[in-house]
Design an enzyme around this catalytic site. Structure first.
Site, PDB file in Angstrom:
ATOM      1  N   ASP A  87      -7.515   5.409  -9.125  1.00 44.97           N
ATOM      2  CA  ASP A  87      -8.922   5.350  -8.724  1.00 44.97           C
ATOM      3  C   ASP A  87      -9.419   6.772  -8.460  1.00 44.97           C
ATOM      4  OD1 ASP A  87     -11.381   4.942  -7.522  1.00 44.97           O
ATOM      5  OD2 ASP A  87     -10.708   3.249  -6.313  1.00 44.97           O
ATOM      6  N   ASN A 126       0.861  -1.178   0.000  1.00 45.64           N
ATOM      7  CA  ASN A 126       0.000   0.000   0.000  1.00 45.64           C
ATOM      8  C   ASN A 126       0.899   1.229   0.000  1.00 45.64           C
ATOM      9  OD1 ASN A 126      -1.797   2.077   0.458  1.00 45.64           O
ATOM     10  ND2 ASN A 126      -2.972   0.986   2.016  1.00 45.64           N
TER      11      ASN A 126
END
Length: 256
Positions: free
Chosen positions: A160, A137
């Site tokens: 995103d 991440n």
């Protein structure tokens, strides 16, 4: 001799149908349909990741078997997807180490397998030894992997958009994260952003122009960069936008 029903059944059970093989018999590369996963992952969720306490603890040799003493990763493709642009970076910059960072497990598995297959296919030339993929991440652990001023280039391609206002804090470009990116980027380093969502593009430009450690490249500077033409369709997401005749919004920023 004609096989009886039982013999035919045994033969059928002993055969491994090609359709179940995740590797293409033609190209030797992994087939994407065996690695499908939802388009996006919640970056705030408590995923289980192994991550180093500090950059010095990263075992880069496990990802780059041919890495030289003192050599460091120079380029980071954050949210690399299925690795199309990462492969392009490896081809364009054979002397540089590029890392793809991807949060989705099946997608990162695909890129790892893709890189391994490309290395096997090009074993005689040693190509693609300079690229690798890491499941992590990046919104949480980027400074755990890179030291201050290490990176020359960072790429955020078709991230995103998190359309809902309540989820804007999840966007990969925000004020807090921009300071982390500035920490791992060397002075003069570049941040490349590309999206097909105009609202997200405006968000990126606004936040980066407001940050004191970045300045946007002029249109002439951006067009003169040899990487720029590759940003549009080297990645799988970019190629899909081209096929659908969608819009591309590009912005490149320099670390001050």
């Amino acid at each position: 001799m004609v096989a009886t029903g039982g013999q035919a059944q045994d033969q059928s059970q002993n055969q491994e149908p090609d359709v179940l093989n995740p590797t293409s018999a033609v190209t030797g590369l992994p087939q994407k349909r065996y690695y499908r996963q939802r388009a996006h992952s919640n970056p705030i969720a408590d995923h289980s990741f192994d991550y180093p306490a500090r950059p010095e603890d990263v075992d880069w040799r496990s990802m780059y078997p041919s890495i030289q003493q003192g050599q460091q990763v120079s380029f980071a493709d954050v949210g690399c997807g299925y690795g199309g642009f990462l492969v392009t970076l490896g081809e364009m910059f054979p002397e540089k180490l590029s890392i793809g960072m991807e949060i989705r497990v099946k997608v990162s598995d695909y890129v790892v397998d893709r890189v391994a297959a490309l290395r096997r296919r090009c074993a005689d030339t040693g190509a693609y030894q300079n690229i690798a993929c890491l499941r992590t991440n990046a919104m949480k652990y980027l400074p755990n992997y890179f030291s201050k001023g290490q990176l020359e280039k960072m790429f955020f391609l078709y991230p995103d958009p998190h359309f809902k206002r309540a989820k804007h804090k999840w966007r990969i470009i925000n004020q807090a994260l921009l300071s982390e990116y500035a920490y791992v980027l060397r002075k003069g380093g570049l941040v490349y952003t590309m999206t097909d969502v105009e609202d997200l593009h405006k968000w990126i430009v606004t936040h980066m122009e407001e940050h004191p450690l970045y300045e946007r490249l002029t249109e002439e500077e951006a067009n003169a960069d040899p990487i720029t033409p590759k940003l549009y369709q080297s990645s799988e997401e970019g190629a899909k936008v081209v096929r659908n005749k969608g819009d591309h919004f590009l912005a490149i920023f320099r670390r001050l």
